[in-house]
Design an enzyme around this catalytic site. Structure first.
Site, PDB file in Angstrom:
ATOM      1  N   ASP A   8      48.419  18.366  -5.724  1.00 29.48           N
ATOM      2  CA  ASP A   8      49.813  18.772  -5.901  1.00 29.48           C
ATOM      3  C   ASP A   8      50.107  18.747  -7.405  1.00 29.48           C
ATOM      4  O   ASP A   8      49.200  18.600  -8.236  1.00 29.48           O
ATOM      5  CB  ASP A   8      50.765  17.906  -5.040  1.00 29.48           C
ATOM      6  CG  ASP A   8      50.918  16.479  -5.555  1.00 29.48           C
ATOM      7  OD1 ASP A   8      50.280  16.120  -6.574  1.00 29.48           O
ATOM      8  OD2 ASP A   8      51.675  15.713  -4.936  1.00 29.48           O
ATOM      9  N   HIS A   9      51.385  18.854  -7.772  1.00 29.46           N
ATOM     10  CA  HIS A   9      51.771  18.869  -9.186  1.00 29.46           C
ATOM     11  C   HIS A   9      51.426  17.553  -9.886  1.00 29.46           C
ATOM     12  O   HIS A   9      51.272  17.530 -11.096  1.00 29.46           O
ATOM     13  CB  HIS A   9      53.288  19.126  -9.294  1.00 29.46           C
ATOM     14  CG  HIS A   9      54.091  18.157  -8.483  1.00 29.46           C
ATOM     15  ND1 HIS A   9      54.188  18.271  -7.103  1.00 29.46           N
ATOM     16  CD2 HIS A   9      54.776  17.042  -8.826  1.00 29.46           C
ATOM     17  CE1 HIS A   9      54.921  17.264  -6.647  1.00 29.46           C
ATOM     18  NE2 HIS A   9      55.283  16.517  -7.664  1.00 29.46           N
ATOM     19  N   CYS A  65      46.790  13.621  -5.791  1.00 25.25           N
ATOM     20  CA  CYS A  65      48.247  13.687  -5.959  1.00 25.25           C
ATOM     21  C   CYS A  65      48.633  12.557  -6.910  1.00 25.25           C
ATOM     22  O   CYS A  65      47.781  12.055  -7.641  1.00 25.25           O
ATOM     23  CB  CYS A  65      48.976  13.644  -4.621  1.00 25.25           C
ATOM     24  SG  CYS A  65      48.774  12.140  -3.640  1.00 25.25           S
ATOM     25  N   GLY A  66      49.893  12.179  -6.921  1.00 22.46           N
ATOM     26  CA  GLY A  66      50.311  11.131  -7.850  1.00 22.46           C
ATOM     27  C   GLY A  66      49.644   9.805  -7.561  1.00 22.46           C
ATOM     28  O   GLY A  66      49.100   9.145  -8.447  1.00 22.46           O
ATOM     29  N   THR A  67      49.666   9.418  -6.287  1.00 24.01           N
ATOM     30  CA  THR A  67      49.051   8.147  -5.877  1.00 24.01           C
ATOM     31  C   THR A  67      47.749   8.324  -5.106  1.00 24.01           C
ATOM     32  O   THR A  67      46.991   7.372  -4.942  1.00 24.01           O
ATOM     33  CB  THR A  67      50.009   7.386  -4.941  1.00 24.01           C
ATOM     34  OG1 THR A  67      50.259   8.224  -3.803  1.00 24.01           O
ATOM     35  CG2 THR A  67      51.326   7.061  -5.631  1.00 24.01           C
ATOM     36  N   ILE A  69      47.883   8.633  -2.042  1.00 23.20           N
ATOM     37  CA  ILE A  69      48.222   8.087  -0.718  1.00 23.20           C
ATOM     38  C   ILE A  69      48.698   9.184   0.237  1.00 23.20           C
ATOM     39  O   ILE A  69      48.225   9.278   1.377  1.00 23.20           O
ATOM     40  CB  ILE A  69      49.296   6.981  -0.839  1.00 23.20           C
ATOM     41  CG1 ILE A  69      48.750   5.800  -1.641  1.00 23.20           C
ATOM     42  CG2 ILE A  69      49.744   6.514   0.542  1.00 23.20           C
ATOM     43  CD1 ILE A  69      49.811   4.762  -2.027  1.00 23.20           C
ATOM     44  N   MET A  71      48.153  12.384   0.117  1.00 23.72           N
ATOM     45  CA  MET A  71      47.023  13.269   0.433  1.00 23.72           C
ATOM     46  C   MET A  71      46.117  12.627   1.486  1.00 23.72           C
ATOM     47  O   MET A  71      45.682  13.291   2.438  1.00 23.72           O
ATOM     48  CB  MET A  71      46.214  13.573  -0.825  1.00 23.72           C
ATOM     49  CG  MET A  71      46.892  14.519  -1.808  1.00 23.72           C
ATOM     50  SD  MET A  71      47.007  16.188  -1.136  1.00 23.72           S
ATOM     51  CE  MET A  71      47.266  17.125  -2.661  1.00 23.72           C
ATOM     52  N   HIS A  98      28.765   3.658   3.606  1.00 20.42           N
ATOM     53  CA  HIS A  98      29.186   2.963   4.834  1.00 20.42           C
ATOM     54  C   HIS A  98      30.050   3.811   5.762  1.00 20.42           C
ATOM     55  O   HIS A  98      29.962   3.654   6.971  1.00 20.42           O
ATOM     56  CB  HIS A  98      29.969   1.682   4.492  1.00 20.42           C
ATOM     57  CG  HIS A  98      29.128   0.635   3.839  1.00 20.42           C
ATOM     58  ND1 HIS A  98      29.517  -0.678   3.740  1.00 20.42           N
ATOM     59  CD2 HIS A  98      27.907   0.716   3.243  1.00 20.42           C
ATOM     60  CE1 HIS A  98      28.571  -1.370   3.109  1.00 20.42           C
ATOM     61  NE2 HIS A  98      27.587  -0.542   2.796  1.00 20.42           N
ATOM     62  N   HIS A 133      25.946   1.581  10.190  1.00 22.36           N
ATOM     63  CA  HIS A 133      27.192   2.238   9.758  1.00 22.36           C
ATOM     64  C   HIS A 133      27.480   3.481  10.591  1.00 22.36           C
ATOM     65  O   HIS A 133      28.633   3.817  10.833  1.00 22.36           O
ATOM     66  CB  HIS A 133      27.095   2.609   8.275  1.00 22.36           C
ATOM     67  CG  HIS A 133      26.850   1.416   7.408  1.00 22.36           C
ATOM     68  ND1 HIS A 133      27.743   0.386   7.293  1.00 22.36           N
ATOM     69  CD2 HIS A 133      25.776   1.066   6.649  1.00 22.36           C
ATOM     70  CE1 HIS A 133      27.256  -0.549   6.493  1.00 22.36           C
ATOM     71  NE2 HIS A 133      26.056  -0.160   6.095  1.00 22.36           N
TER      72      HIS A 133
END
Ligand code: RB5
Length: 152
Positions: A8-9, A65-67, A69, A71, A98, A133
Site C-alpha cells: 500500500d502507500h 504496508c505500514g506495519t 499487520i 497485509m 518450519h 514441520h
C-alpha cells in the site's frame, strides 16, 4: 520461482528495495502496485497477491504496508496461504524452515529498507525443512480445507 509483490502507500520504498533485490537475484516477479502517493486500502493489494499464491500462478508473495499487520491478516484469510509477518533475520529463516510460509509481510514503519532486503533475501532462498514441520503444517491445512478438528 515466481513472486508476486505489492504494497500500500505505507510500503512503497521497501517494495522498490525488494524489487531491486529480485532483479539482482534474477527472480521472476509480478509487481501489483500500488502506483499511489495517496492513501489506498491494504486488502485491495493483499488479497489479489494471496489469490495468485493460492491458485499457483506464483509460488510466493511479498506484501508491505505500514506495519505489515493488515497485509498479513488479509492474506491469511485466503485458503492455502501461510503469510508470515517478519521483522528479524531469525524469523525470516525459521518461518521458511518450519512453517513453509508462502507470503512474507513486512512493515515499512517498523524496519528500514536494508533490513527488509536482508530478510527478503533469506526468506526467498531458504527451503522448507519438511519432516515434523510438514506434519504440523498439514494439520493447519486439514483444519482449513476439511474442517478436521484439532482438540486437546
Ligand atoms: C495505513 O495507514 C496503514 O494502516 C497500513 O499501511 C497498515 O499498517 C495496516 O496494517
Amino acid at each position: 520461482m515466481k513472486v508476486a509483490i505489492a504494497s500500500d502507500h505505507g510500503g512503497i520504498n521497501i517494495r522498490k528495495e525488494i524489487i531491486s533485490l529480485m532483479e539482482e537475484l534474477k527472480i521472476d516477479f509480478i509487481n501489483l502496485g500500488c502506483e499511489c502517493e495517496t492513501s489506498v486500502d491494504y486488502p485491495d493489494y493483499a488479497i489479489p497477491v494471496a489469490e495468485k499464491v493460492a491458485n499457483g500462478e506464483v509460488e510466493r508473495g511479498i506484501l508491505i504496508c505500514g506495519t505489515g499487520i493488515g497485509m498479513s491478516i488479509a492474506a491469511n484469510k485466503v485458503q492455502g496461504v501461510r503469510c508470515a509477518l517478519v521483522h528479524d533475520m531469525f524469523s525470516a529463516r525459521a518461518t521458511r524452515e518450519h512453517n513453509d510460509s508462502n507470503i512474507l509481510a513486512m512493515g515499512e514503519r517498523v524496519i528500514g529498507p536494508g533490513l527488509a532486503r536482508s530478510i527478503a533475501q533469506v526468506w526467498l532462498t531458504t527451503p522448507f525443512d519438511g519432516g515434523r514441520h510438514e506434519i504440523r503444517v498439514n494439520k493447519i491445512s486439514s483444519y482449513e480445507t476439511e474442517n478436521v478438528q484439532v482438540s486437546l
